[in-house]
Every structure is written in structure tokens, then in C-alpha cells.
Design an enzyme around this catalytic site. Sequence first.
Site, mmCIF file in Angstrom:
data_model
loop_
_atom_site.group_PDB
_atom_site.id
_atom_site.type_symbol
_atom_site.label_atom_id
_atom_site.label_comp_id
_atom_site.label_asym_id
_atom_site.label_seq_id
_atom_site.Cartn_x
_atom_site.Cartn_y
_atom_site.Cartn_z
ATOM 1 N N TRP A 129 0.984 -1.356 -0.079
ATOM 2 C CA TRP A 129 0.451 0.118 0.045
ATOM 3 C C TRP A 129 1.033 1.331 -0.291
ATOM 4 O O TRP A 129 0.526 2.456 -0.722
ATOM 5 C CB TRP A 129 -1.357 -0.256 1.277
ATOM 6 N N ASP A 163 -1.039 6.283 6.580
ATOM 7 C CA ASP A 163 -1.990 5.403 6.229
ATOM 8 C C ASP A 163 -3.041 4.795 7.192
ATOM 9 O O ASP A 163 -1.533 3.979 7.696
ATOM 10 C CB ASP A 163 -1.652 5.175 5.310
ATOM 11 N N LYS A 218 -11.839 -1.092 7.805
ATOM 12 C CA LYS A 218 -11.452 -2.830 8.346
ATOM 13 C C LYS A 218 -11.451 -2.758 10.077
ATOM 14 O O LYS A 218 -12.421 -3.482 10.872
ATOM 15 C CB LYS A 218 -9.697 -2.756 7.607
HETATM 16 N N1 PMP Z 1 -4.086 1.566 2.338
HETATM 17 C C1 PMP Z 1 -4.592 0.435 3.159
HETATM 18 C C2 PMP Z 1 -2.956 -0.262 4.194
HETATM 19 C C3 PMP Z 1 -5.132 -0.055 2.579
HETATM 20 O O1 PMP Z 1 -4.841 -1.863 3.519
HETATM 21 C C4 PMP Z 1 -5.957 -0.614 1.766
HETATM 22 C C5 PMP Z 1 -6.562 -0.918 1.509
HETATM 23 N N2 PMP Z 1 -7.125 -2.529 1.685
HETATM 24 C C6 PMP Z 1 -5.929 0.720 0.713
HETATM 25 C C7 PMP Z 1 -4.766 1.665 1.897
HETATM 26 C C8 PMP Z 1 -6.961 0.658 -0.428
HETATM 27 O O2 PMP Z 1 -8.000 1.032 0.420
HETATM 28 P P1 PMP Z 1 -9.383 1.570 -0.756
HETATM 29 O O3 PMP Z 1 -9.911 -0.058 -1.142
HETATM 30 O O4 PMP Z 1 -10.308 1.772 0.273
HETATM 31 O O5 PMP Z 1 -9.519 1.960 -1.191
#
Ligand code: PMP
Length: 359
Positions: free
Chosen positions: A102, A170, A194
Site C-alpha cells: 500500500w 495511512d 476494516k
Molecule cells: N491502504 C491500506 C493500508 C489498505 O489496507 C487499503 C485497502 N486494503 C488501502 C490503502 C486501499 O483502500 P481502498 O480500497 O479503500 O481504496
Amino acid sequence: MAPVHNFNAGPAVLPQAVLAQAQAELLDYQGRGMSILEMSHRSAEYEAINTSAENRFKTLLGLDAADQVLFMQGGASTQFALIPLNFLPAGATADYIVTGAWGLKAVEEARRIGQVHVAADTADANYRSLPDSLALTPGAAYCHLTTNETIQGVQWPTLPALGDTPLIADMSSDILSRPIDAVRYALIYAGAQKNIGPAGVTVVIVQQGFLDHADTRIPAIFRYATFAKNHSLYNTPPVFAVYLLELVLGWITDLGGLEAMSVRNTAKADLIYAAIDRSGGFYHGHAAAPARSLMNITFRLPEPALEKQFVAAAEADGMVGLAGHRSVGGIRASIYNALEPAACAELAAFMDEFARRNG
Ligand code: PMP
């Protein structure tokens, strides 16, 4: 069908009590003769939910009165772009610390917008560990990190030293799972799906002093300041997602807040890591011990075929969502706030038995 133990990575388990309350008030919200889904976002009812959700965040995280809590859409992925659009002016550099998939996505998106510098990247270590050192840019516009990498199961136990650079985090997969020192973050963002609610709402917490530096020439809908000025009611918010999020924040508060969440989550994670550690190498944890996530526990079995069997047998026993992310394989147990400790105890016992039979 009986409820299962839900180890999904997101959308993920929600507190049963919250779902039951949402069900009970779905058709008639507080005696208004209609559902919250059908009400104006300008109604007194929705405004009360919106304000309560903001205030609950402030109380749970111990935020400053001047900090802004924003409810946005587009997921954390949209934040990857909005952050540099707002806070990375021409001529400036933003630092990114990459400890998993991510963080990598975040830096790739920022690169399209401005100048970035990767202050650390643990790809060479297959994203198993945290960096030993950081090559920070003096005077960087901000430094971005991912507190918990959901796919690799790597989490910062404490923050690294970053000097005076504004820190952006994040926290999609560990927000409200433990206490944090909120003053250290210029901006925090998290998709809700989550730890804190359903998909559809993204929470942003931003210090007013940092917001004052944001670019004012980008479209209004991309500006954090627009959301701050309008208490997230500039345009139609995802009302049902915010409603559920507010209930989840109430549930966290009632359980004792973030200290209690931390005790609960640590105990849950310990159960599963202990099963890995006593398996004599049958289970092999992905993350190095100091970087082990309390939210997403990632491990391998000796053979991919055994991993498939493991997932199928666990599912037959009422434990779902245990397959690792498609990019890395293996097993991933996501054990967010709402997952009951009993689910982790059951998984640990299942792991012992599976290793005994197949080891
Ligand atoms: N950052 C992290 C740490 C994530 O776990 C996720 C989704 N699994 C995201 C960003 C992306 O999130 P979204 O699907 O809400 O765009």
C-alpha cells in the site's frame, strides 16, 4: 446459517451489536417513520450523527479541538492522490517510507503529481521487516508512511523519529486499534472498512495548522479545506456508512476506548502468533518478529497445496476469509477490533490440530 468467524481483510467483521442495532432501526429511525437511508443529509437527524461521529473520534484519539475530522469518499486510494494534490507544491519534495504494497501504491500515485523521495523501501527484504534507517529530506513537505501494511502483515509498533517533517499516515488497517500520540500526525487517513465501519466512507484527521498550507487552486471537491469548512457536508456524504461508523465508535467507546482495544487486540494476536511459534516450523510467519502486525497475521505452510487444504478445512469449521492476498499467497488472518477473542482461540486450536495431522 450460524454466524461464522470472519477473518476477512476488508470489508471485514463488524460488531454484532452494531449490526443488530442497525437492523432494529432500519425501517423506522428514532420514530421518524422512515429509514436513515431515506433522510436528507441536511436533516437534524443526520447532522446529529455527523457531529457525534466527529466528536467520538476526537474523544477516542484525544484530538485537539482545532483538529479536523473529515468523512470523505473514494477510499484510501483516493487519498493517495489527494495528499500530494493538496500538500506537495511545485519545487518541494515529499518523503515516502515504503514497507509494503500500500505504501508503494501511495508513492506511485504521488509521483504523478510532484517530486517524491523514497526515504526507505523494504522491498529487498520482501516487505518482512521495518527499515533500519531512513534517508529523510531536510525540509520535506511531508513524510508519508503506512502504519500497518495489510497485505504483508507488517506494522510499526512505534513511530520512527522524523524530526520536524509533518507526518502523514495511512492507518486504513489499524486505526482505533490502539492508542496513538495524535499530535505527532499532521494527517491521518483510513478507509473505514476494516476497523471502524463499512466500505464507503474514508476518515481523514488533519491538523488545522497543516491544512493552512494546502493548495487552494485545485478543484473544490479535491480540497480538504472544503470538507473541513463544511463539516463534511459540502456535498452528499455516504450517510449510511457514516451512520454505521458512528455506531461502531460508540461500541469502541463502551468497551473502554483505545486502551481496551489494544489489550483485546494484543491478546488476540498473541494466541495466533503463539500457534505459529510452537509449530516447529510448520507455520512460517511472513513478518519478522519486531514488525509483526496485531491486525493481519500472515504465514505460510510447507506447501501451497497444504495452504489450500488449510483454508478449506478452516472454512468447514466456520472460519472464513483466511486465504492470503492474491499477490502473496499463504494465509492471512485479519483480526480487526470487532473480531471476538474466541475466534482467535478457535483458530489457534485449529492450527495446532492441522499441524499435528499434516506436519
Ligand atoms: N491502504 C491500506 C493500508 C489498505 O489496507 C487499503 C485497502 N486494503 C488501502 C490503502 C486501499 O483502500 P481502498 O480500497 O479503500 O481504496
